[in-house]
Design an enzyme around this catalytic site. Structure first.
Site, PDB file in Angstrom:
ATOM      1  CD  GLU A 176      -3.630  -7.548   1.182  1.00 56.30           C
ATOM      2  OE1 GLU A 176      -3.509  -6.438   1.907  1.00 56.30           O
ATOM      3  OE2 GLU A 176      -3.195  -8.391   1.703  1.00 56.30           O
ATOM      4  CG  ASP A 233      -7.379  -7.045   3.182  1.00 56.65           C
ATOM      5  OD1 ASP A 233      -6.420  -7.831   3.258  1.00 56.65           O
ATOM      6  OD2 ASP A 233      -7.331  -5.874   2.855  1.00 56.65           O
ATOM      7  CB  SER A 265      -9.915  -1.489   4.067  1.00 59.88           C
ATOM      8  OG  SER A 265      -8.554  -0.895   4.221  1.00 59.88           O
ATOM      9  CB  SER A 266      -6.275  -1.913   8.244  1.00 63.35           C
ATOM     10  OG  SER A 266      -6.497  -3.023   8.690  1.00 63.35           O
ATOM     11  CD  GLU A 322      -6.989  -4.711  -1.004  1.00 71.71           C
ATOM     12  OE1 GLU A 322      -6.651  -4.578  -0.033  1.00 71.71           O
ATOM     13  OE2 GLU A 322      -6.187  -4.414  -1.853  1.00 71.71           O
ATOM     14  CB  THR A 365      -0.831  -0.053   1.344  1.00 71.59           C
ATOM     15  OG1 THR A 365      -1.708  -1.261   1.283  1.00 71.59           O
ATOM     16  CG2 THR A 365      -1.853   1.330   1.264  1.00 71.59           C
ATOM     17  CB  THR A 425      -3.880  -1.095  -1.111  1.00 68.72           C
ATOM     18  OG1 THR A 425      -2.943  -2.193  -0.825  1.00 68.72           O
ATOM     19  CG2 THR A 425      -5.142  -1.348  -1.173  1.00 68.72           C
ATOM     20  N   GLY A 479       0.702  -0.455   5.802  1.00 73.23           N
ATOM     21  CA  GLY A 479       1.167  -1.407   6.535  1.00 73.23           C
ATOM     22  C   GLY A 479       0.085  -2.609   6.894  1.00 73.23           C
ATOM     23  N   GLY A 480      -0.912  -2.832   6.115  1.00 73.77           N
ATOM     24  CA  GLY A 480      -2.200  -3.707   6.629  1.00 73.77           C
ATOM     25  C   GLY A 480      -2.650  -3.057   7.778  1.00 73.77           C
TER      26      GLY A 480
END
Ligand code: GLU
Length: 607
Positions: free
Chosen positions: A433, A455, A476-477, A452, A413, A431, A497-498
């Site tokens: 992912e 996720d 998502s984060s 993605e 991302t 992103t 960074g996830g």
């Protein structure tokens, strides 16, 4: 403090920071463009991870474009120079402050599951067991969601921009055509993906020419992507969502072009032209919490970024971090994010499928109820139970048991921020992912497709708000954030960074707002991430600096980094601070990911 005196005051510290961007000791055939992690000036600003992309954004601003035009142009350039993190094969979340309306708007451009994706898509029919996650499931058509990035750019320009899509894409098309200089980060990311990329013919052809990753200092051209951007500029997004590219995406997802002799299965996926034709960007109300006299705006679900950062800030509000010692403040920060992550797991998913109690998750009452559980002397035993965001709150109510599910989010991302001379601001995270996404490149088009859909939770559980469902957006984060003070922009920031995106944004905010750091210091400071797990993931310098102080609380710090990547870094922030008197402090990473690139239109420092 005037921007000039702030520039002077920051000079010493920022010079130290920029000194950390030691260039790699490789004989360069060409030098990559110089990256300036911190800049102060007037007239508009851009920060991203990449110098070419930031320069393109600044050039758009200098030619009279606004923050939205610059954000799209910068993002399109990142699709060229950061193709393993971002591009039109992926998705993201666009947060925009309009100076005219004094309002924050957001666009949800998240990838979406195909209409025919079954609940058991991650189960191997041959064995009845889940597919191995990495590399098999990640590197497959199964993981590819309907991309939302191009539609996001088009929608942002249409709503708030002044440039056409074609004009906004042209600088990135030129960059792809003439090429950019490969740096060590690009080479490392390619090598990290060598086994996956070499299994897919068009990907290997572009990114492993002659069987090796492009060497540092060489010029890398992506002529196919240049032509794709030009086509999209001429024909608009319909060429992608219903035209020839839609057919090519369907074909490559359903029959991935495996290299002869490749052992990776590269399973076919579900995405069709009908899915692409139906894709919609969603305009959503931002999340909003009040913290230390500021209004913090973020991205509502389908991202968990805004609710989780916001809830954690509400948990921290009664604790007054600024009055605490450093170890106490760090302990409290870690506990607040663990509590907020327990609630994220229990309640947050795509709001089209799940009733997410956004208002209650972000209420002061719920924050206070959760905050009261923090023991000032001891880390609570993780995983913590979720709270009850039910509108009736009394301090210290114990949580309800919920299932903690494994975290499979990637660590790729990219984030960018832009601001213009009119006072408009964009905070945009995008992103594909995993670094390298699905590894599937659309032949002849020069862009990678996302993975993605990984996720979604790996195992299907009907009680899980993030379970796989056809047509749904995976949680998502991503946490693009804009902070207003007295109704005017004060900070804009975000990170890759996830799931560590959430803690990185939260930690950077508390560093800046509560712990007396300047924005560049807040970004450079070592990071730790507590996501409701038994141990805390921390960068090695964080462990060196604070491990001893945090041990008496019972925090067990384990070094970040995993077997898949060559870096042990958490996040890569790009941020802006709006200075009194109309100046901008643009700040990116001094070191992580090879350092980021910040700039302003009329630069005071460095000049
Ligand atoms: N897929 C992640 C998300 O949407 C982002 C991946 C990353 O940051 O690497 O939150």
């Amino acid at each position: 403090m005037t921007p000039k005196s702030l520039a002077a005051a920051l000079t010493a510290g920022a010079l130290v920071l920029s000194g950390l961007t030691a260039s790699t000791a490789v004989a360069h055939r060409h030098a990559p463009p110089v990256k300036t992690p911190t800049a102060i000036g007037f007239g508009g600003a851009v920060a991203s991870v990449d110098a070419d992309a930031t320069n393109i954004g600044l050039s758009v601003l200098r030619h009279g474009g606004n923050a939205v035009d610059a954000a799209v142009a910068t993002a399109a350039a990142l699709g060229v120079t950061e193709p393993y993190s971002a591009g039109i094969g992926g998705g993201g979340y666009f947060v925009y402050y309009s100076a005219k309306n004094h309002k924050v708007y957001t666009l949800d451009g998240r990838e979406t599951a195909p209409a025919t994706m079954p609940n058991n898509a991650f189960i191997n029919p041959a064995t009845g067991k889940p597919y191995n996650f990495f590399p098999e499931l990640v590197t497959s058509g199964v993981s590819v969601g309907i991309p939302g990035t191009l539609a996001t750019w088009d929608s942002a320009l249409h709503n708030w921009g002044s440039l056409s899509l074609g004009k906004a894409l042209q600088p990135a098309a030129n960059l792809a055509d003439r090429g950019f200089v490969i740096d060590q980060t690009f080479r490392n990311q390619t090598l990290d993906n060598k086994a996956r990329f070499s299994a897919i013919t068009p990907t290997a052809k572009l990114y492993l020419p002659g069987g090796d990753a492009p060497v540092v200092g060489s010029v890398f051209k992506n002529k196919d992507l240049a032509k794709t951007y030009e086509l999209l500029g001429r024909k608009g997004p319909s060429a992608f969502y219903s035209g020839p590219i839609a057919h090519e995406i369907e074909k490559v997802v359903q029959t991935p072009p495996k290299a002869p002799g490749a052992t990776l299965p590269v399973m076919p996926g579900y995405l069709t032209t009908a899915d692409l034709a139906k894709y919609k960007v969603i305009k959503r109300d931002p999340t909003k919490v009040h913290y230390e006299g500021l209004d913090v705006y973020g991205m509502a679900p389908s991202s968990s970024g805004g609710t989780t950062v916001g809830e954690a800030l509400n948990i921290l509000a009664p604790q007054h971090l600024s009055k605490m010692s450093t170890p106490q403040a760090l302990h409290t920060y870690l506990e607040s994010s663990a509590l907020a992550f327990a609630d994220r797991a229990a309640y947050v998913g795509d709001p089209a499928y799940v009733n997410v109690p956004v208002k209650e998750l972000l209420s002061r009452g719920f924050g206070a109820e959760r905050s009261c559980l923090i023991d000032p002397d001891h880390a609570l035993v993780k995983p913590l139970k979720a709270g009850s965001p039910d509108g009736s709150y009394s301090p210290c109510t114990p949580g309800v048991a919920t299932t903690q599910r494994p975290d499979t989010e990637g660590l790729s991302t990219t984030h960018l921020v832009t601001a213009d001379k009119w006072g408009n601001v964009v905070s945009y995270t995008l992103t594909i992912e995993q670094t390298g996404g699905s590894g599937i490149l659309v032949p002849g088009r020069g862009f990678l497709l996302n993975n993605e859909l990984t996720d979604f939770s790996a195992a299907y559980d009907p009680a899980d708000p993030n379970r796989i469902q056809p047509g749904k957006r995976p949680r998502s984060s991503m946490s693009p954030t804009i902070v207003l003070r007295g109704g005017k922009p004060f900070l804009a920031l975000g990170s890759p960074g996830g799931s560590t995106i959430i803690t990185t944004v939260l930690q950077t905010l508390t560093n800046r707002l509560d712990r007396g750091m300047t924005l560049p210091e807040a970004i450079a400071a070592p990071r730790a991430s507590q996501r409701n797990t038994a141990t805390v993931t921390a960068e090695p310098p964080f462990i060196d600096a604070y491990g001893k102080d945090l041990a008496p609380y019972g925090h067990v710090l384990v070094p970040s980094g995993d077997a898949l990547t060559s870096a042990a870094e958490i996040g890569a922030v790009a941020a802006l601070e709006f200075l009194p008197g109309g100046g901008y402090l643009a700040a990116a990473e001094p070191k992580r990911r090879g350092g980021g690139a910040a700039g302003t239109v009329h630069q005071l420092w460095p000049n």
